[in-house]
Design a protein around this motif. Sequence first.
Motif, mmCIF file in Angstrom:
data_model
loop_
_atom_site.group_PDB
_atom_site.id
_atom_site.type_symbol
_atom_site.label_atom_id
_atom_site.label_comp_id
_atom_site.label_asym_id
_atom_site.label_seq_id
_atom_site.Cartn_x
_atom_site.Cartn_y
_atom_site.Cartn_z
ATOM 1 N N VAL A 133 7.570 56.207 -14.088
ATOM 2 C CA VAL A 133 7.511 54.744 -14.192
ATOM 3 C C VAL A 133 6.477 54.343 -15.242
ATOM 4 C CG1 VAL A 133 6.955 52.599 -12.984
ATOM 5 C CG2 VAL A 133 8.308 54.360 -11.833
ATOM 6 N N ALA A 134 5.306 54.974 -15.183
ATOM 7 C CA ALA A 134 4.251 54.689 -16.169
ATOM 8 C C ALA A 134 4.694 55.099 -17.571
ATOM 9 C CB ALA A 134 2.965 55.415 -15.788
ATOM 10 N N ASP A 135 5.404 56.226 -17.669
ATOM 11 C CA ASP A 135 5.901 56.673 -18.976
ATOM 12 C C ASP A 135 6.932 55.699 -19.525
ATOM 13 O OD1 ASP A 135 4.297 58.893 -18.889
ATOM 14 O OD2 ASP A 135 5.866 60.239 -18.158
ATOM 15 N N LEU A 136 7.765 55.151 -18.643
ATOM 16 C CA LEU A 136 8.790 54.204 -19.086
ATOM 17 C C LEU A 136 8.146 52.937 -19.639
ATOM 18 C CD1 LEU A 136 11.886 53.768 -19.196
ATOM 19 C CD2 LEU A 136 11.690 52.605 -16.989
ATOM 20 N N ILE A 137 7.105 52.443 -18.954
ATOM 21 C CA ILE A 137 6.401 51.249 -19.413
ATOM 22 C C ILE A 137 5.736 51.505 -20.768
ATOM 23 C CG2 ILE A 137 4.462 49.690 -18.912
ATOM 24 C CD1 ILE A 137 5.092 50.140 -15.924
ATOM 25 N N ALA A 138 5.225 52.726 -20.942
ATOM 26 C CA ALA A 138 4.487 53.060 -22.170
ATOM 27 C C ALA A 138 5.390 53.565 -23.288
ATOM 28 C CB ALA A 138 3.422 54.116 -21.860
ATOM 29 N N SER A 139 6.707 53.692 -23.048
ATOM 30 C CA SER A 139 7.603 54.272 -24.059
ATOM 31 C C SER A 139 7.629 53.410 -25.323
ATOM 32 C CB SER A 139 9.018 54.430 -23.494
ATOM 33 O OG SER A 139 9.568 53.178 -23.130
ATOM 34 N N THR A 140 7.564 54.085 -26.459
ATOM 35 C CA THR A 140 7.506 53.379 -27.747
ATOM 36 C C THR A 140 8.622 53.804 -28.692
ATOM 37 O OG1 THR A 140 5.952 55.055 -28.567
ATOM 38 C CG2 THR A 140 5.000 53.044 -27.638
ATOM 39 N N SER A 141 9.500 54.696 -28.236
ATOM 40 C CA SER A 141 10.609 55.146 -29.075
ATOM 41 C C SER A 141 11.809 55.435 -28.192
ATOM 42 C CB SER A 141 10.221 56.416 -29.855
ATOM 43 O OG SER A 141 10.041 57.506 -28.962
ATOM 44 N N ALA A 142 12.976 55.602 -28.824
ATOM 45 C CA ALA A 142 14.198 55.886 -28.065
ATOM 46 C C ALA A 142 14.061 57.193 -27.298
ATOM 47 C CB ALA A 142 15.390 55.956 -29.025
ATOM 48 N N ALA A 143 13.407 58.203 -27.908
ATOM 49 C CA ALA A 143 13.271 59.514 -27.260
ATOM 50 C C ALA A 143 12.381 59.432 -26.021
ATOM 51 C CB ALA A 143 12.719 60.531 -28.256
ATOM 52 N N THR A 144 11.231 58.757 -26.129
ATOM 53 C CA THR A 144 10.340 58.658 -24.965
ATOM 54 C C THR A 144 10.991 57.830 -23.863
ATOM 55 O OG1 THR A 144 9.219 56.773 -26.038
ATOM 56 C CG2 THR A 144 8.189 58.934 -26.263
ATOM 57 N N HIS A 145 11.783 56.822 -24.255
ATOM 58 C CA HIS A 145 12.497 56.024 -23.261
ATOM 59 C C HIS A 145 13.530 56.879 -22.525
ATOM 60 C CE1 HIS A 145 16.032 53.479 -22.167
ATOM 61 N NE2 HIS A 145 15.085 52.763 -21.598
ATOM 62 N N ARG A 146 14.285 57.693 -23.257
ATOM 63 C CA ARG A 146 15.314 58.532 -22.625
ATOM 64 C C ARG A 146 14.687 59.547 -21.673
ATOM 65 N NH1 ARG A 146 17.424 59.178 -28.099
ATOM 66 N NH2 ARG A 146 18.965 57.538 -28.496
ATOM 67 N N LEU A 147 13.589 60.168 -22.096
ATOM 68 C CA LEU A 147 12.936 61.155 -21.237
ATOM 69 C C LEU A 147 12.409 60.516 -19.957
ATOM 70 C CD1 LEU A 147 10.943 63.397 -23.757
ATOM 71 C CD2 LEU A 147 13.030 63.950 -22.521
ATOM 72 N N ALA A 148 11.777 59.351 -20.081
ATOM 73 C CA ALA A 148 11.240 58.661 -18.910
ATOM 74 C C ALA A 148 12.363 58.241 -17.963
ATOM 75 C CB ALA A 148 10.413 57.444 -19.333
ATOM 76 N N MET A 149 13.471 57.747 -18.525
ATOM 77 C CA MET A 149 14.606 57.330 -17.700
ATOM 78 C C MET A 149 15.208 58.521 -16.973
ATOM 79 S SD MET A 149 15.205 54.127 -17.454
ATOM 80 C CE MET A 149 16.837 54.272 -16.726
ATOM 81 N N SER A 150 15.341 59.654 -17.661
ATOM 82 C CA SER A 150 15.890 60.853 -17.037
ATOM 83 C C SER A 150 15.038 61.296 -15.861
ATOM 84 C CB SER A 150 15.984 61.983 -18.073
ATOM 85 O OG SER A 150 16.354 63.194 -17.461
ATOM 86 N N GLN A 151 13.710 61.296 -16.066
ATOM 87 C CA GLN A 151 12.807 61.724 -15.006
ATOM 88 C C GLN A 151 12.790 60.718 -13.861
ATOM 89 O OE1 GLN A 151 9.083 63.338 -16.367
ATOM 90 N NE2 GLN A 151 8.011 62.727 -14.502
ATOM 91 N N MET A 152 12.818 59.424 -14.179
ATOM 92 C CA MET A 152 12.768 58.408 -13.140
ATOM 93 C C MET A 152 14.053 58.406 -12.298
ATOM 94 S SD MET A 152 11.542 54.457 -13.570
ATOM 95 C CE MET A 152 13.118 53.676 -13.818
ATOM 96 N N ARG A 153 15.165 58.746 -12.928
ATOM 97 C CA ARG A 153 16.438 58.804 -12.215
ATOM 98 C C ARG A 153 16.594 60.086 -11.415
ATOM 99 N NH1 ARG A 153 20.552 58.245 -16.851
ATOM 100 N NH2 ARG A 153 22.055 58.630 -15.181
ATOM 101 N N GLY A 154 15.620 60.994 -11.522
ATOM 102 C CA GLY A 154 15.625 62.175 -10.660
ATOM 103 C C GLY A 154 16.152 63.443 -11.293
ATOM 104 N N GLY A 155 16.349 63.465 -12.630
ATOM 105 C CA GLY A 155 16.843 64.679 -13.280
ATOM 106 C C GLY A 155 15.904 65.855 -13.089
ATOM 107 N N PHE A 156 14.620 65.631 -13.323
ATOM 108 C CA PHE A 156 13.608 66.672 -13.149
ATOM 109 C C PHE A 156 13.461 67.026 -11.676
ATOM 110 C CE2 PHE A 156 8.840 67.736 -13.587
ATOM 111 C CZ PHE A 156 9.118 69.079 -13.804
#
Length: 465
Positions: A133-156
């Motif tokens: 959640v914190a990573d998603l708020i701090a995301s500054t690029s498409a790549a960081t947004h995708r990674l944060a979304m993947s983790q928040m949705r439970g992929g990891f």
Amino acid sequence: MNQDTICAIATAQGGAIGSIRVSGPHAITITEQIFAPVNAGKQLTDKKPYTLTFGHIHDGEEIIDEVLVSLFRAPHSYTGEDSTEITCHGSSYILQQVLQLLIKNGCRMAHPGEYTQRAFLNGKMDLSQAEAVADLIASTSAATHRLAMSQMRGGFSKELADLRKKLLNFTSMIELELDFSEEDVEFADRSELRLLADGIEKVINRLVHSFSVGNAIKNGVPVAIIGETNAGKSTLLNVLLNEDKAIVSDIHGTTRDVIEDTVNISGITFRFIDTAGIRETNDTIENLGIERTFQKIDQAEIILWMIDATDATSQINTLSKKLLPHCEGKHLILVFNKSDLIREEQKETISSLLSNFSQKDASAIFISAKLRSGTDDLQQILVEAAHLPTITQNDVIVTNARHYEALTHALEVIHRVQEGLDANLSGDFLAQDIRECIFHLSDIAGEVTNDMVLQNIFQHFCIGK
């Protein structure tokens, strides 16, 4: 379970609309005390969840603002508790007035990250998802947004859950054998267990190695700008950042400390590090800066060696022995600056010097940082040198240092299990190592994390999230 009802502003200042979140056992009744619906009818406590109600926030007879109140009931809310969200006008005065009324009627101000912490404690998400959640708020690029979304949705989390399930099956077979050791019963063939251990090791190893990519995407690919004094390092940094970040002067040794900043180039975040110029000097402070230069070279993935093209041969001969050993395994880019001051035949002579370099992953370019000539081509070389893969929301890539540390420990332990199986080690020793591996994986999801770790994680969140 925490019985406090908390409130906080959840939106940034300066917008037309502001939002205040209220969560806890008395969230609905407290909100109801300061809210009057425009249409007479059901009170908030009688409303169905997931409804919006238009009305006024009031302090006695005084109307503070016209608002919309969203209603959520436990456990179907972000925090897993009864919750309301008050959407009002974005005036800081109005927001503070509403907050004061909520506190006056029984709320307290939320701590940083307390909403997400309650979501974790109430089982709405595991700890790795909460950190995303914190990573998603701090995301500054498409790549960081995708990674944060993947983790928040439970992929990891799913990957970790699969690993823990396999390890639990592993240890259950080993421990079952121990229970029947006197009967000399074998419940699992050791070769099958070795294949299972190999599969687990392969997944953990992949996650561990993904951290170099994840860390580069999240924090920026580290690029050290090095070279002799007055080669144009600070000028180049200012050009790349498009601002006057570093002091530029004709005086040698102007940059005495490390200057860092990030910039996004073609969707990739680069963390540029302007270092002190390398030269022989008796200045104690400048020497400290030069020591830090070599530390940053070791930490960087890409090295920009700035060379004054008008003195290229001398600078290459002077610094090659000092610099090149530190550049092994990194992408080295020789940037010949001040190219506007030399002739074409001089460029050819300089280019011939490059054949003497044994550095495999190296390239060269002529630029004029002062005239901004060749800097676009340099940026393209940087993008190619980053070697970052295209990221999708389905990719599981580790970006968190805490997760990386836990996975590294888990990898060490699973290696011990493999060695123990090869050495035909007793089942009780194997079971102990497997349980330790499960512990490290569970630590990532927050199943065994202590209060101090939780406090450290959530105190870095913003208030209202």
